[in-house]
Design an enzyme around this catalytic site. Sequence first.
Site, PDB file in Angstrom:
ATOM      1  N   TYR A 130      -4.048  -5.603  14.928  1.00  0.00           N
ATOM      2  CA  TYR A 130      -3.982  -4.725  13.746  1.00  0.00           C
ATOM      3  C   TYR A 130      -3.540  -3.329  14.183  1.00  0.00           C
ATOM      4  O   TYR A 130      -4.266  -2.607  14.860  1.00  0.00           O
ATOM      5  CB  TYR A 130      -5.347  -4.672  13.051  1.00  0.00           C
ATOM      6  CG  TYR A 130      -5.515  -5.728  11.977  1.00  0.00           C
ATOM      7  CD1 TYR A 130      -5.029  -7.016  12.161  1.00  0.00           C
ATOM      8  CD2 TYR A 130      -6.154  -5.432  10.773  1.00  0.00           C
ATOM      9  CE1 TYR A 130      -5.184  -7.981  11.171  1.00  0.00           C
ATOM     10  CE2 TYR A 130      -6.309  -6.398   9.783  1.00  0.00           C
ATOM     11  CZ  TYR A 130      -5.825  -7.666   9.988  1.00  0.00           C
ATOM     12  OH  TYR A 130      -5.974  -8.618   9.019  1.00  0.00           O
ATOM     13  N   TRP A 154      -0.605  -2.695   8.455  1.00  0.00           N
ATOM     14  CA  TRP A 154      -1.094  -2.300   7.126  1.00  0.00           C
ATOM     15  C   TRP A 154      -0.766  -0.834   6.937  1.00  0.00           C
ATOM     16  O   TRP A 154      -0.848  -0.038   7.886  1.00  0.00           O
ATOM     17  CB  TRP A 154      -2.605  -2.542   7.027  1.00  0.00           C
ATOM     18  CG  TRP A 154      -3.000  -3.965   7.236  1.00  0.00           C
ATOM     19  CD1 TRP A 154      -3.572  -4.502   8.363  1.00  0.00           C
ATOM     20  CD2 TRP A 154      -2.850  -5.060   6.318  1.00  0.00           C
ATOM     21  NE1 TRP A 154      -3.786  -5.848   8.188  1.00  0.00           N
ATOM     22  CE2 TRP A 154      -3.357  -6.217   6.945  1.00  0.00           C
ATOM     23  CE3 TRP A 154      -2.347  -5.165   5.022  1.00  0.00           C
ATOM     24  CZ2 TRP A 154      -3.367  -7.470   6.326  1.00  0.00           C
ATOM     25  CZ3 TRP A 154      -2.360  -6.408   4.408  1.00  0.00           C
ATOM     26  CH2 TRP A 154      -2.864  -7.540   5.055  1.00  0.00           C
ATOM     27  N   THR A 155      -0.434  -0.453   5.695  1.00  0.00           N
ATOM     28  CA  THR A 155       0.149   0.880   5.527  1.00  0.00           C
ATOM     29  C   THR A 155      -0.649   1.826   4.625  1.00  0.00           C
ATOM     30  O   THR A 155      -0.074   2.724   4.023  1.00  0.00           O
ATOM     31  CB  THR A 155       1.585   0.760   4.974  1.00  0.00           C
ATOM     32  OG1 THR A 155       1.539   0.033   3.720  1.00  0.00           O
ATOM     33  CG2 THR A 155       2.499   0.039   5.942  1.00  0.00           C
ATOM     34  N   GLU A 156      -1.980   1.633   4.553  1.00  0.00           N
ATOM     35  CA  GLU A 156      -2.760   2.595   3.775  1.00  0.00           C
ATOM     36  C   GLU A 156      -2.446   4.033   4.195  1.00  0.00           C
ATOM     37  O   GLU A 156      -2.355   4.928   3.351  1.00  0.00           O
ATOM     38  CB  GLU A 156      -4.266   2.356   3.977  1.00  0.00           C
ATOM     39  CG  GLU A 156      -4.843   1.214   3.168  1.00  0.00           C
ATOM     40  CD  GLU A 156      -4.866  -0.091   3.937  1.00  0.00           C
ATOM     41  OE1 GLU A 156      -4.041  -0.273   4.855  1.00  0.00           O
ATOM     42  OE2 GLU A 156      -5.722  -0.942   3.615  1.00  0.00           O
ATOM     43  N   ASP A 170      -0.263  -6.260  -3.828  1.00  0.00           N
ATOM     44  CA  ASP A 170      -1.677  -5.957  -3.556  1.00  0.00           C
ATOM     45  C   ASP A 170      -2.242  -5.153  -4.718  1.00  0.00           C
ATOM     46  O   ASP A 170      -1.546  -4.916  -5.711  1.00  0.00           O
ATOM     47  CB  ASP A 170      -1.832  -5.213  -2.209  1.00  0.00           C
ATOM     48  CG  ASP A 170      -3.131  -5.609  -1.508  1.00  0.00           C
ATOM     49  OD1 ASP A 170      -4.203  -5.483  -2.140  1.00  0.00           O
ATOM     50  OD2 ASP A 170      -3.086  -6.046  -0.348  1.00  0.00           O
ATOM     51  N   ASP A 185      -7.449 -13.589   1.088  1.00  0.00           N
ATOM     52  CA  ASP A 185      -8.505 -12.848   1.781  1.00  0.00           C
ATOM     53  C   ASP A 185      -9.298 -11.976   0.813  1.00  0.00           C
ATOM     54  O   ASP A 185      -8.871 -11.726  -0.312  1.00  0.00           O
ATOM     55  CB  ASP A 185      -7.884 -11.952   2.873  1.00  0.00           C
ATOM     56  CG  ASP A 185      -6.852 -10.998   2.288  1.00  0.00           C
ATOM     57  OD1 ASP A 185      -6.035 -11.443   1.464  1.00  0.00           O
ATOM     58  OD2 ASP A 185      -6.871  -9.803   2.642  1.00  0.00           O
ATOM     59  N   GLU A 186     -10.442 -11.516   1.290  1.00  0.00           N
ATOM     60  CA  GLU A 186     -11.256 -10.488   0.628  1.00  0.00           C
ATOM     61  C   GLU A 186     -11.284 -10.679  -0.885  1.00  0.00           C
ATOM     62  O   GLU A 186     -10.803  -9.838  -1.633  1.00  0.00           O
ATOM     63  CB  GLU A 186     -10.719  -9.090   0.980  1.00  0.00           C
ATOM     64  CG  GLU A 186     -10.814  -8.802   2.455  1.00  0.00           C
ATOM     65  CD  GLU A 186     -10.232  -7.446   2.842  1.00  0.00           C
ATOM     66  OE1 GLU A 186     -10.799  -6.812   3.750  1.00  0.00           O
ATOM     67  OE2 GLU A 186      -9.218  -7.032   2.258  1.00  0.00           O
ATOM     68  N   HIS A 195      -6.965  -9.212  -4.567  1.00  0.00           N
ATOM     69  CA  HIS A 195      -5.904  -8.243  -4.235  1.00  0.00           C
ATOM     70  C   HIS A 195      -4.792  -8.263  -5.287  1.00  0.00           C
ATOM     71  O   HIS A 195      -3.603  -8.227  -4.941  1.00  0.00           O
ATOM     72  CB  HIS A 195      -5.340  -8.524  -2.835  1.00  0.00           C
ATOM     73  CG  HIS A 195      -6.242  -8.085  -1.721  1.00  0.00           C
ATOM     74  ND1 HIS A 195      -6.347  -6.768  -1.308  1.00  0.00           N
ATOM     75  CD2 HIS A 195      -7.115  -8.784  -0.949  1.00  0.00           C
ATOM     76  CE1 HIS A 195      -7.224  -6.671  -0.314  1.00  0.00           C
ATOM     77  NE2 HIS A 195      -7.715  -7.890  -0.076  1.00  0.00           N
ATOM     78  N   ASP A 254      -3.112  -0.792  12.324  1.00  0.00           N
ATOM     79  CA  ASP A 254      -3.650   0.320  11.534  1.00  0.00           C
ATOM     80  C   ASP A 254      -4.938   0.866  12.146  1.00  0.00           C
ATOM     81  O   ASP A 254      -5.533   1.793  11.599  1.00  0.00           O
ATOM     82  CB  ASP A 254      -3.877  -0.094  10.070  1.00  0.00           C
ATOM     83  CG  ASP A 254      -4.764  -1.325   9.924  1.00  0.00           C
ATOM     84  OD1 ASP A 254      -4.840  -2.140  10.881  1.00  0.00           O
ATOM     85  OD2 ASP A 254      -5.389  -1.484   8.863  1.00  0.00           O
ATOM     86  N   ARG A 269       0.841  -1.212   0.000  1.00  0.00           N
ATOM     87  CA  ARG A 269       0.000   0.000   0.000  1.00  0.00           C
ATOM     88  C   ARG A 269       0.866   1.248   0.000  1.00  0.00           C
ATOM     89  O   ARG A 269       0.602   2.203  -0.712  1.00  0.00           O
ATOM     90  CB  ARG A 269      -0.939  -0.013   1.207  1.00  0.00           C
ATOM     91  CG  ARG A 269      -2.267  -0.696   0.954  1.00  0.00           C
ATOM     92  CD  ARG A 269      -2.165  -2.081   0.313  1.00  0.00           C
ATOM     93  NE  ARG A 269      -3.451  -2.732   0.210  1.00  0.00           N
ATOM     94  CZ  ARG A 269      -4.018  -3.436   1.191  1.00  0.00           C
ATOM     95  NH1 ARG A 269      -3.381  -3.625   2.347  1.00  0.00           N
ATOM     96  NH2 ARG A 269      -5.203  -3.976   1.015  1.00  0.00           N
ATOM     97  N   TRP A 327      -8.078 -13.439  10.934  1.00  0.00           N
ATOM     98  CA  TRP A 327      -7.861 -12.005  11.183  1.00  0.00           C
ATOM     99  C   TRP A 327      -9.118 -11.297  11.647  1.00  0.00           C
ATOM    100  O   TRP A 327      -9.043 -10.175  12.104  1.00  0.00           O
ATOM    101  CB  TRP A 327      -7.265 -11.328   9.957  1.00  0.00           C
ATOM    102  CG  TRP A 327      -8.155 -11.231   8.750  1.00  0.00           C
ATOM    103  CD1 TRP A 327      -8.304 -12.162   7.760  1.00  0.00           C
ATOM    104  CD2 TRP A 327      -8.994 -10.135   8.376  1.00  0.00           C
ATOM    105  NE1 TRP A 327      -9.181 -11.720   6.808  1.00  0.00           N
ATOM    106  CE2 TRP A 327      -9.618 -10.477   7.158  1.00  0.00           C
ATOM    107  CE3 TRP A 327      -9.277  -8.891   8.962  1.00  0.00           C
ATOM    108  CZ2 TRP A 327     -10.520  -9.623   6.507  1.00  0.00           C
ATOM    109  CZ3 TRP A 327     -10.172  -8.046   8.324  1.00  0.00           C
ATOM    110  CH2 TRP A 327     -10.785  -8.415   7.105  1.00  0.00           C
TER     111      TRP A 327
HETATM  112  C1  ACM Z   1      -7.003  -8.653   5.819  1.00  0.00           C
HETATM  113  O1  ACM Z   1      -7.049  -7.810   6.719  1.00  0.00           O
HETATM  114  N1  ACM Z   1      -7.688  -8.483   4.702  1.00  0.00           N
HETATM  115  C2  ACM Z   1      -6.192  -9.846   5.934  1.00  0.00           C
END
Ligand code: ACM
Length: 506
Positions: free
Chosen positions: A397, A448-450, A171, A305-306, A242, A399, A142, A372
Amino acid sequence: MILPTPVELVPAAGHFTLTERTTVHAPGDAAPAADLLRTLLAPATGLPLPPHPDGELSLLLDPAERGLGEEGYRLRVTPEGVRLLAAGPAGLRHGVQTLRQLLPAQALTDRPAPGADWTVPCVDITDRPRHAWRGVMVDVARHFQPLELLLRTVDRLALHKFNVLHLHLTDDQGWRMPVDAYPRLTEIGSVRARTMLGRAGSDRYDDRPHGGAYSKDELRHLVAYAAERGITVMPEIEMPGHVRAALAAYPHLGNRPERRLDVWTEWGVCENILGVHDEVLVFCRTVLDETMDLFPSRYIHLGGDECPTVEWETSPGALARTAELGLAAPRELHGWFLQQMGAHLLANGRRPVCWAESGDGSLPEDFTVMPWRDADHGLAATRLGHDVVMSPYRSTYLDYPQSDRPDEPLGQEGAIVDLSAAHANEPAPAQWAAAERDRVLGTQAQLWTEFVTTEEQFDYLAYPRLCAIADRAWNPASDYSADFLPALARHRPRLAALGIHHADRP
Ligand code: ACM
């Protein structure tokens, strides 16, 4: 006074002082741990610590300490010297980190600290980790994180006795690992035109390109540097979702080959996922082959994921594949896809890892999973026979904001992960059955680095919450108020000596 808090620490009277004349006895395979000690202490202390058979500092591999496991160690400081024993090199390295923390905090600075007294209090420590997997994930996709920051991170993780650095390398918003067979992944996929400001759904952008990729030599250097410090670098290559950055580079890997996509400039969950045609399987296997060449890690993370399956539901290729495999619906292609790639890793002697975001049993067997969302998904996974690395967002997490104060930097919505929440992370709850707890390899933090564009922001999110997560992963008996907080108070000067911009939140 040490973080993570040692399992057993008995203070004694007196002290030992390291001087220009202090020598080190570290025979045979203990020598690399002595080299690490010299490397770590040299910048601040300038102490030569030369080898000598009668060294006041002795680092010894001793099979009699096998009861402490691969990573356990015994450290005894007396007025005559320091004796460090462990059954394996990993234990010696942890003992070196403890010895470093017993010195004054100036010992951790990266420049000479003249006039300091390198005195260690007498103490008897017997220590070993509760969990074999103590990890930290860094999202370099990110926002690209420079190699120097990753090397510093390795040093800081080793100080806290973490042993896995999980690199989230790919990603929607960027692909950071070069792949010789598919050069456009980094030529095209490592740069996005602009970056969303604010959370997913925002309509504001910074209108500046953002990009970056590592060279293979840089990644090899990182892996070797980490190994010397007892840390395994586990790569993550996201699939089958992703992957928007990969689709920008190679549109034919998607579900609509004629469509041109950019490297994603938004946050959130992207609908564009990999197709399921043979070329895609060849692509993923080839990328994984190059990944395995770079990263000796036994575990390789495949993301998973997602992954919205709307594209598969209308893609003729995906519908044909669904029918050919006799699956009930295109969404079942997700488990099939991961299974194909997991099998490729297994055939090469590696272990596949993926995220788990439900307890529905849809993940292929032989995968180690990282639950997660809810800790209960971890329990469900253990019952299905998966090994798990607990990563629930409410405690791991980084973030998420650490307070509701108005000056708290932008974070994800829906939880506050303060220091006590991070320390409350219980990877293997007592109410689980013994067989379920045995499936828990350990736990890890996620950065996570958004919203991370500077090293100051990186540090602020990471410290001291990582100290809390390290403490829980290492020593289950550490009590937040009675043990951890006093240890953290003694630890903060070390964070400061390292130049870490740590949060002062309680
Ligand atoms: C995640 O937070 N989508 C692994």
